[in-house]
Design a protein around this motif. Sequence first.
Motif, PDB file in Angstrom:
ATOM      1  N   VAL A 129       0.864  -1.187   0.000  1.00 35.01           N
ATOM      2  CA  VAL A 129       0.000   0.000   0.000  1.00 35.01           C
ATOM      3  C   VAL A 129       0.902   1.241   0.000  1.00 35.01           C
ATOM      4  CG1 VAL A 129      -1.784   1.292   1.224  1.00 35.01           C
ATOM      5  CG2 VAL A 129      -1.800  -1.223   1.245  1.00 35.01           C
ATOM      6  N   PRO A 130       0.855   2.062  -1.059  1.00 39.46           N
ATOM      7  CA  PRO A 130       1.710   3.262  -1.099  1.00 39.46           C
ATOM      8  C   PRO A 130       1.386   4.226   0.046  1.00 39.46           C
ATOM      9  CG  PRO A 130       0.745   2.801  -3.240  1.00 39.46           C
ATOM     10  CD  PRO A 130       0.043   1.926  -2.257  1.00 39.46           C
ATOM     11  N   GLY A 131       2.393   5.003   0.415  1.00 37.99           N
ATOM     12  CA  GLY A 131       2.205   5.980   1.477  1.00 37.99           C
ATOM     13  C   GLY A 131       1.403   7.193   1.003  1.00 37.99           C
ATOM     14  N   PRO A 132       1.207   8.153   1.873  1.00 30.86           N
ATOM     15  CA  PRO A 132       0.421   9.344   1.519  1.00 30.86           C
ATOM     16  C   PRO A 132       1.128  10.206   0.475  1.00 30.86           C
ATOM     17  CG  PRO A 132       1.466   9.644   3.649  1.00 30.86           C
ATOM     18  CD  PRO A 132       1.714   8.229   3.267  1.00 30.86           C
ATOM     19  N   GLY A 133       0.334  10.992  -0.226  1.00 27.73           N
ATOM     20  CA  GLY A 133       0.874  11.916  -1.222  1.00 27.73           C
ATOM     21  C   GLY A 133       0.937  11.267  -2.599  1.00 27.73           C
ATOM     22  N   ARG A 156      -6.678  -9.828  -7.637  1.00 30.12           N
ATOM     23  CA  ARG A 156      -7.086  -8.607  -6.947  1.00 30.12           C
ATOM     24  C   ARG A 156      -7.572  -7.547  -7.944  1.00 30.12           C
ATOM     25  NH1 ARG A 156      -2.222  -9.918  -3.793  1.00 30.12           N
ATOM     26  NH2 ARG A 156      -2.777 -10.155  -1.592  1.00 30.12           N
ATOM     27  N   MET A 157      -8.241  -6.543  -7.417  1.00 30.98           N
ATOM     28  CA  MET A 157      -8.666  -5.404  -8.221  1.00 30.98           C
ATOM     29  C   MET A 157      -7.585  -4.324  -8.193  1.00 30.98           C
ATOM     30  SD  MET A 157     -11.505  -6.276  -9.462  1.00 30.98           S
ATOM     31  CE  MET A 157     -12.348  -7.821  -9.197  1.00 30.98           C
ATOM     32  N   VAL A 158      -7.681  -3.378  -9.140  1.00 31.92           N
ATOM     33  CA  VAL A 158      -6.757  -2.248  -9.190  1.00 31.92           C
ATOM     34  C   VAL A 158      -7.549  -0.991  -8.825  1.00 31.92           C
ATOM     35  CG1 VAL A 158      -5.240  -0.853 -10.662  1.00 31.92           C
ATOM     36  CG2 VAL A 158      -5.308  -3.351 -10.930  1.00 31.92           C
ATOM     37  N   LEU A 159      -7.031  -0.241  -7.827  1.00 34.30           N
ATOM     38  CA  LEU A 159      -7.676   1.004  -7.398  1.00 34.30           C
ATOM     39  C   LEU A 159      -6.810   2.170  -7.855  1.00 34.30           C
ATOM     40  CD1 LEU A 159      -9.849   2.587  -5.830  1.00 34.30           C
ATOM     41  CD2 LEU A 159      -8.414   2.292  -3.762  1.00 34.30           C
ATOM     42  N   ALA A 188      -5.377  -6.761   1.038  1.00 36.93           N
ATOM     43  CA  ALA A 188      -5.948  -8.067   0.722  1.00 36.93           C
ATOM     44  C   ALA A 188      -6.659  -8.088  -0.615  1.00 36.93           C
ATOM     45  CB  ALA A 188      -6.920  -8.477   1.826  1.00 36.93           C
ATOM     46  N   SER A 189      -7.221  -6.939  -1.066  1.00 41.67           N
ATOM     47  CA  SER A 189      -8.116  -6.975  -2.219  1.00 41.67           C
ATOM     48  C   SER A 189      -7.728  -6.043  -3.351  1.00 41.67           C
ATOM     49  CB  SER A 189      -9.544  -6.621  -1.774  1.00 41.67           C
ATOM     50  OG  SER A 189      -9.971  -7.498  -0.739  1.00 41.67           O
ATOM     51  N   TYR A 190      -6.712  -5.180  -3.187  1.00 47.55           N
ATOM     52  CA  TYR A 190      -6.433  -4.185  -4.213  1.00 47.55           C
ATOM     53  C   TYR A 190      -4.932  -4.011  -4.432  1.00 47.55           C
ATOM     54  CZ  TYR A 190     -11.302  -2.653  -3.751  1.00 47.55           C
ATOM     55  OH  TYR A 190     -12.683  -2.607  -3.722  1.00 47.55           O
ATOM     56  N   HIS A 191      -4.634  -3.518  -5.656  1.00 46.35           N
ATOM     57  CA  HIS A 191      -3.332  -2.934  -5.961  1.00 46.35           C
ATOM     58  C   HIS A 191      -3.575  -1.435  -6.172  1.00 46.35           C
ATOM     59  CE1 HIS A 191      -1.202  -6.781  -6.433  1.00 46.35           C
ATOM     60  NE2 HIS A 191      -2.290  -7.215  -7.061  1.00 46.35           N
ATOM     61  N   LEU A 192      -3.108  -0.639  -5.216  1.00 44.75           N
ATOM     62  CA  LEU A 192      -3.384   0.795  -5.227  1.00 44.75           C
ATOM     63  C   LEU A 192      -2.326   1.533  -6.036  1.00 44.75           C
ATOM     64  CD1 LEU A 192      -4.923   3.324  -4.258  1.00 44.75           C
ATOM     65  CD2 LEU A 192      -3.507   3.228  -2.149  1.00 44.75           C
ATOM     66  N   VAL A 193      -2.814   2.404  -6.972  1.00 38.90           N
ATOM     67  CA  VAL A 193      -1.928   3.240  -7.788  1.00 38.90           C
ATOM     68  C   VAL A 193      -2.366   4.687  -7.583  1.00 38.90           C
ATOM     69  CG1 VAL A 193      -1.063   3.769 -10.088  1.00 38.90           C
ATOM     70  CG2 VAL A 193      -1.661   1.398  -9.494  1.00 38.90           C
ATOM     71  N   LYS A 194      -1.411   5.518  -7.116  1.00 39.84           N
ATOM     72  CA  LYS A 194      -1.701   6.934  -6.876  1.00 39.84           C
ATOM     73  C   LYS A 194      -1.111   7.756  -8.027  1.00 39.84           C
ATOM     74  CE  LYS A 194      -1.452   8.386  -2.585  1.00 39.84           C
ATOM     75  NZ  LYS A 194      -2.896   8.489  -2.194  1.00 39.84           N
ATOM     76  N   ILE A 195      -1.963   8.609  -8.637  1.00 37.13           N
ATOM     77  CA  ILE A 195      -1.577   9.342  -9.838  1.00 37.13           C
ATOM     78  C   ILE A 195      -1.804  10.833  -9.579  1.00 37.13           C
ATOM     79  CG2 ILE A 195      -1.953   9.625 -12.322  1.00 37.13           C
ATOM     80  CD1 ILE A 195      -3.259   6.776 -12.172  1.00 37.13           C
ATOM     81  N   ASP A 196      -0.769  11.621  -9.806  1.00 34.10           N
ATOM     82  CA  ASP A 196      -0.827  13.062  -9.558  1.00 34.10           C
ATOM     83  C   ASP A 196      -1.454  13.786 -10.747  1.00 34.10           C
ATOM     84  OD1 ASP A 196      -0.466  15.613  -8.567  1.00 34.10           O
ATOM     85  OD2 ASP A 196       1.624  15.729  -9.249  1.00 34.10           O
TER      86      ASP A 196
END
Length: 258
Positions: A129-133, A156-159, A188-196
């Motif tokens: 899980v990536p950190g904040p920002g 898993r799903m992609v968020l 458990a259920s996601y691969h989180l990708v944060k995009i600026d």
Amino acid sequence: MPSRLLRPARAGRRATQPRSTGALGVRLPLAAAAVVAAGLTAACGPSSQPVGAASPSAAGQSAQTLPAGTRSASPSASASAEASPTASPSPSASPATVSASAKAPSRAQTTPPAPKPARTSAAPAPARVPGPGYDSSADAQKLIDAALGAAKADGRMVLLDFGANWCGNCKAADKVFAQPQTSAILGASYHLVKIDIGGDSSANSALLRKYSPSGGSYKMPVLIVVSPSGTVRTDTHATGNPALTSEGLGSFLRQWAS
């Protein structure tokens, strides 16, 4: 007169005596030969073997007197040697060797098969899980491609989280994502990708329009759930954001986890 008569008689005796002595000399050898033959027949008895056959005693004696390792040329001698109980058997036909080889078990019979490893149905390790920002220098397309590849492998799903570092709502959402309960659901259920999307990155803005094509003004953060095949399942720009709380985001994540 009488003396004259006696002389011829004596002379006649003398003349005939050599004749009778010669006849007696011929008869005596014949009689002696007959006596010897009769004695031999009485002592040995009549022979039941054909002429020229060797007697058993003679064959046995000749076999016993042969030195060790010498082959007898006589068939009867070799036969008696084979039938003799003292003859040493061949090592390959030894009963002790045969019984030992029969009793000796093979390695395959005594060694049990190695147990097969038990199949485990344990869940895969939690996703990172990536950190904040938001990292404005990151290649968002590569991050999305990597997340989709991992999703195909583990189901898993992609968020996708489109936001900006100066956005207050995005910071509120980051705080909820960092909480243990919400972080456990994400891992458990996601691969989180944060995009600026708060900077001047046209590539990131193009990605936002690709996954949320409705356009207009976007209220950040824009949360989009994508299946492992790349299909968009839900888009908060179209449906509206859930409450940026542990209960609100937790309910949203559990709803679209499968």
